[in-house]
Design a protein around this motif. Structure first.
Motif, PDB file in Angstrom:
ATOM      1  N   TYR A 250      -3.253  -1.689  -8.905  1.00 17.61           N
ATOM      2  CA  TYR A 250      -1.356  -1.833  -9.909  1.00 17.61           C
ATOM      3  C   TYR A 250      -1.414  -3.056 -10.012  1.00 17.61           C
ATOM      4  O   TYR A 250      -0.891  -3.239 -10.742  1.00 17.61           O
ATOM      5  CB  TYR A 250      -0.631  -0.703  -9.398  1.00 17.61           C
ATOM      6  CG  TYR A 250       0.967  -1.138  -9.891  1.00 17.61           C
ATOM      7  CD1 TYR A 250       0.568  -0.435 -10.809  1.00 17.61           C
ATOM      8  CD2 TYR A 250       2.204  -1.275  -9.272  1.00 17.61           C
ATOM      9  CE1 TYR A 250       1.801  -0.620 -11.755  1.00 17.61           C
ATOM     10  CE2 TYR A 250       3.262  -1.759  -9.930  1.00 17.61           C
ATOM     11  CZ  TYR A 250       3.529  -0.588 -10.888  1.00 17.61           C
ATOM     12  OH  TYR A 250       4.827  -1.402 -11.143  1.00 17.61           O
ATOM     13  N   VAL A 251      -0.807  -3.792  -8.791  1.00 20.88           N
ATOM     14  CA  VAL A 251      -0.452  -5.409  -9.144  1.00 20.88           C
ATOM     15  C   VAL A 251      -0.788  -6.363  -9.209  1.00 20.88           C
ATOM     16  O   VAL A 251      -0.453  -7.264  -9.784  1.00 20.88           O
ATOM     17  CB  VAL A 251       0.526  -5.642  -7.799  1.00 20.88           C
ATOM     18  CG1 VAL A 251       1.569  -3.665  -7.725  1.00 20.88           C
ATOM     19  CG2 VAL A 251      -0.427  -5.276  -6.683  1.00 20.88           C
ATOM     20  N   TYR A 266       4.226   3.015 -10.401  1.00 17.13           N
ATOM     21  CA  TYR A 266       4.279   3.282  -9.921  1.00 17.13           C
ATOM     22  C   TYR A 266       5.895   3.893  -9.567  1.00 17.13           C
ATOM     23  O   TYR A 266       6.540   3.784 -10.373  1.00 17.13           O
ATOM     24  CB  TYR A 266       3.682   2.153  -8.906  1.00 17.13           C
ATOM     25  CG  TYR A 266       4.991   1.467  -7.859  1.00 17.13           C
ATOM     26  CD1 TYR A 266       3.883   2.008  -6.487  1.00 17.13           C
ATOM     27  CD2 TYR A 266       6.217   1.784  -7.086  1.00 17.13           C
ATOM     28  CE1 TYR A 266       4.258   2.068  -5.147  1.00 17.13           C
ATOM     29  CE2 TYR A 266       6.832   1.552  -6.710  1.00 17.13           C
ATOM     30  CZ  TYR A 266       6.004   2.077  -5.024  1.00 17.13           C
ATOM     31  OH  TYR A 266       6.234   2.333  -3.555  1.00 17.13           O
ATOM     32  N   PRO A 267       6.419   4.874  -8.522  1.00 14.86           N
ATOM     33  CA  PRO A 267       4.792   5.859  -8.160  1.00 14.86           C
ATOM     34  C   PRO A 267       4.374   6.606  -8.594  1.00 14.86           C
ATOM     35  O   PRO A 267       5.258   6.398 -10.141  1.00 14.86           O
ATOM     36  CB  PRO A 267       5.423   5.991  -6.306  1.00 14.86           C
ATOM     37  CG  PRO A 267       7.237   6.610  -7.507  1.00 14.86           C
ATOM     38  CD  PRO A 267       7.366   4.984  -8.606  1.00 14.86           C
ATOM     39  N   ASN A 281       2.159   4.717  -3.473  1.00 16.79           N
ATOM     40  CA  ASN A 281       4.204   5.275  -2.919  1.00 16.79           C
ATOM     41  C   ASN A 281       4.277   3.634  -1.808  1.00 16.79           C
ATOM     42  O   ASN A 281       3.501   3.071  -1.799  1.00 16.79           O
ATOM     43  CB  ASN A 281       4.106   6.470  -2.935  1.00 16.79           C
ATOM     44  CG  ASN A 281       3.199   7.201  -1.454  1.00 16.79           C
ATOM     45  OD1 ASN A 281       2.843   6.287  -1.113  1.00 16.79           O
ATOM     46  ND2 ASN A 281       2.660   8.414  -1.424  1.00 16.79           N
ATOM     47  N   LYS A 282       4.853   4.181  -1.481  1.00 11.16           N
ATOM     48  CA  LYS A 282       6.402   3.651  -0.915  1.00 11.16           C
ATOM     49  C   LYS A 282       5.553   3.251   0.638  1.00 11.16           C
ATOM     50  O   LYS A 282       5.661   2.809   1.441  1.00 11.16           O
ATOM     51  CB  LYS A 282       7.643   3.481  -0.282  1.00 11.16           C
ATOM     52  CG  LYS A 282       8.622   2.603   0.206  1.00 11.16           C
ATOM     53  CD  LYS A 282       9.994   2.521   0.093  1.00 11.16           C
ATOM     54  CE  LYS A 282      10.966   2.121   1.410  1.00 11.16           C
ATOM     55  NZ  LYS A 282      12.060   2.141   0.869  1.00 11.16           N
ATOM     56  N   LEU A 285       2.578   1.065   0.679  1.00  2.59           N
ATOM     57  CA  LEU A 285       3.029  -0.505   0.790  1.00  2.59           C
ATOM     58  C   LEU A 285       3.494  -0.153   2.322  1.00  2.59           C
ATOM     59  O   LEU A 285       2.822  -1.339   2.893  1.00  2.59           O
ATOM     60  CB  LEU A 285       4.198  -0.566   0.233  1.00  2.59           C
ATOM     61  CG  LEU A 285       4.215   0.102  -1.408  1.00  2.59           C
ATOM     62  CD1 LEU A 285       5.981  -0.681  -2.329  1.00  2.59           C
ATOM     63  CD2 LEU A 285       2.636  -1.433  -2.077  1.00  2.59           C
ATOM     64  N   ILE A 310       3.630  -9.466  -8.427  1.00  5.17           N
ATOM     65  CA  ILE A 310       3.084  -7.935  -9.585  1.00  5.17           C
ATOM     66  C   ILE A 310       3.068  -8.447 -10.563  1.00  5.17           C
ATOM     67  O   ILE A 310       3.561  -9.683 -11.230  1.00  5.17           O
ATOM     68  CB  ILE A 310       4.663  -7.094  -9.674  1.00  5.17           C
ATOM     69  CG1 ILE A 310       4.408  -6.524 -10.210  1.00  5.17           C
ATOM     70  CG2 ILE A 310       5.510  -7.669  -9.696  1.00  5.17           C
ATOM     71  CD1 ILE A 310       5.293  -4.472  -9.881  1.00  5.17           C
ATOM     72  N   ASN A 314       3.828  -5.076 -15.829  1.00  8.75           N
ATOM     73  CA  ASN A 314       3.764  -3.610 -14.978  1.00  8.75           C
ATOM     74  C   ASN A 314       5.647  -3.536 -15.148  1.00  8.75           C
ATOM     75  O   ASN A 314       6.132  -2.211 -13.909  1.00  8.75           O
ATOM     76  CB  ASN A 314       3.467  -3.648 -13.485  1.00  8.75           C
ATOM     77  CG  ASN A 314       2.103  -3.762 -13.205  1.00  8.75           C
ATOM     78  OD1 ASN A 314       2.070  -2.580 -13.340  1.00  8.75           O
ATOM     79  ND2 ASN A 314       1.751  -4.240 -12.591  1.00  8.75           N
ATOM     80  N   TRP A 329       8.420  -1.214  -7.888  1.00  8.84           N
ATOM     81  CA  TRP A 329       8.152  -1.905  -6.746  1.00  8.84           C
ATOM     82  C   TRP A 329       8.496  -2.955  -6.433  1.00  8.84           C
ATOM     83  O   TRP A 329       8.004  -3.297  -5.148  1.00  8.84           O
ATOM     84  CB  TRP A 329       6.887  -2.609  -7.148  1.00  8.84           C
ATOM     85  CG  TRP A 329       5.914  -2.928  -6.300  1.00  8.84           C
ATOM     86  CD1 TRP A 329       4.902  -1.952  -6.246  1.00  8.84           C
ATOM     87  CD2 TRP A 329       5.245  -3.778  -6.310  1.00  8.84           C
ATOM     88  NE1 TRP A 329       3.825  -2.827  -4.939  1.00  8.84           N
ATOM     89  CE2 TRP A 329       4.458  -4.263  -5.122  1.00  8.84           C
ATOM     90  CE3 TRP A 329       6.242  -4.719  -6.437  1.00  8.84           C
ATOM     91  CZ2 TRP A 329       3.544  -5.505  -4.954  1.00  8.84           C
ATOM     92  CZ3 TRP A 329       6.001  -6.392  -6.080  1.00  8.84           C
ATOM     93  CH2 TRP A 329       4.719  -6.417  -5.302  1.00  8.84           C
ATOM     94  N   ASP A 332      10.890  -1.771  -3.160  1.00 12.56           N
ATOM     95  CA  ASP A 332      10.405  -0.859  -2.335  1.00 12.56           C
ATOM     96  C   ASP A 332       9.608  -1.769  -1.098  1.00 12.56           C
ATOM     97  O   ASP A 332       9.846  -1.921   0.012  1.00 12.56           O
ATOM     98  CB  ASP A 332       9.089  -0.207  -2.650  1.00 12.56           C
ATOM     99  CG  ASP A 332      10.188   1.120  -3.525  1.00 12.56           C
ATOM    100  OD1 ASP A 332      10.706   1.659  -3.108  1.00 12.56           O
ATOM    101  OD2 ASP A 332       8.640   2.232  -3.369  1.00 12.56           O
TER     102      ASP A 332
END
Length: 377
Positions: A250-251, A266-267, A281-282, A285, A310, A314, A329, A332
């Motif tokens: 994702y990032v 995300y999430p 999700n958190k 992370l 990131i 995104n 993101w 979190d």
């Protein structure tokens, strides 16, 4: 503007303290300098002011040996113009009550980061040791500099004939890192020295838990120490660093180039890692950004996440009109960093993301996380 009164940053068990004995958590943004032989025309006083206004207290300067070394002389000498450039940024950091982490992204003779030739070429190793000694000698009494981050993402192939757990290969990095530490300590007992784990590549068998990219499947822990070297520091003033871009699907800066990367959010309930059932999700992370902490705390030294970040892609919506969740993101991750009192540095994937201004949506999310929304002029 208040002048810096932070004093020398030091390690204190698993954390850092400033010159007044107060807890100091490095909250940094990386400034990319490249590896040109001349001073990079980037990151001026306004950038330091902007970072401080957002809430950062530190800048990690990405440096290139080519910018420092004058290879036309034997032995190699160092360019006066480079010291002038560095001194200017020290003064800007001081003005905005920030610290600097000096990092060599490009080691001597390297054409790119993570230069594997460093581990097989003694001349390059000797030049790295000499370069750090020269930097430390110049900067020994400068408290604006928080730390020396000696090599960015060291990456070595397995030495021919070495077998798991690749002791001979790891020893190359351990010996080189300790040579750099010893050279710095000959002239500078004041500054924190930051040591990164080895990125081991070229293992004969992928099952050896030795993928060259931590963001694909697993963290490397080939030597049972999360690939960190053992360090002997007469000043007892060193820290370990690791880099983490998660969820990598994702990032990371290349995430948008693979499969459905541009549409990921995300999430989400999608799998965050290829080798497990973690969701994006958190909870994931918190797991992944703290994986090596128990080992590092067991060494009684601080941890510093030298790069996380990131991609600006995104922020906004995907092709289905769903918000991709960049703001969440940021919130979190920053909450997790605060929970564990982790020092960190955001990585600017591309210079345009923070020059001449931070990408607006990214800045807004960072300000929300830092609580500095009302400070923006």
């Amino acid at each position: 503007m208040v002048k810096s009164n932070i004093g020398f940053i030091r390690t204190d068990g698993t954390g850092f303290t400033d010159g007044n004995g107060n807890e100091y958590i490095i909250k940094g943004m990386g400034f990319w300098g490249g590896n040109a032989p001349t001073a990079p025309d980037s990151f001026h006083e306004s950038d330091f002011a902007n970072m401080a206004g957002i809430g950062f207290n530190s800048v990690r300067l990405y440096l290139g040996a080519n910018f420092f070394e004058d290879t036309s002389t034997k032995p190699v000498s160092y360019k006066d113009a480079t010291w002038t450039w560095l001194n200017e940024r020290i003064e800007w950091a001081r003005k905005y009550n920030m610290t600097l982490v000096l990092n060599f992204h490009f080691t001597p003779a390297a054409k790119s980061i993570s230069d594997r030739a460093l581990f097989t070429d003694k001349e390059r190793q000797d030049r790295l040791v000499a370069l750090w000694r020269a930097v430390a000698e110049r900067c020994a009494n400068e408290p604006v500099i928080a730390a020396y981050d000696i090599v960015n993402e060291p990456n070595s192939r397995v030495i021919n004939g070495d077998t798991k757990p690749y002791g001979a290969t790891f020893k190359v990095w351990e010996d080189l890192a300790n040579r750099v530490v010893a050279a710095i300590r000959e002239v500078d007992m004041n500054h924190v020295i930051i040591i990164e784990r080895l990125w081991l590549s070229g293992c004969p068998n992928p099952a050896d838990n030795a993928s060259p990219n931590d963001q694909h499947d697993k963290w490397q822990n080939v030597n049972g120490k999360y690939n960190f070297p053992d360090i002997t520091d007469p000043a007892n003033n060193y820290a370990y660093t690791y880099h983490c871009y998660e969820p990598g699907r994702y990032v990371h800066q290349t995430a948008g180039d693979c499969n459905d990367g541009t549409d990921r959010v995300y999430p989400a309930d999608m799998i965050a890692k290829h080798d497990g059932n973690w969701k994006m999700n958190k909870e994931f992370l918190e797991h992944v950004y703290t994986i090596p902490l128990d080992y590092i705390k067991g060494k009684n030294v601080p941890a510093y996440i030298g790069e996380l970040g990131i991609h600006i892609g995104n922020f906004g919506e995907n092709s289905a009109g769903i918000n991709k969740g960049g703001r969440q993101w940021i919130l979190d991750v920053m909450e997790i960093l605060d929970k564990y009192k982790l020092s960190f540095n955001f990585h600017p994937y591309y210079e345009y993301e923070i020059r001449p201004n931070v990408y607006p949506a990214l800045e807004a999310a960072l300000r929300e996380a830092f609580g500095t929304e009302s400070d923006k002029i």
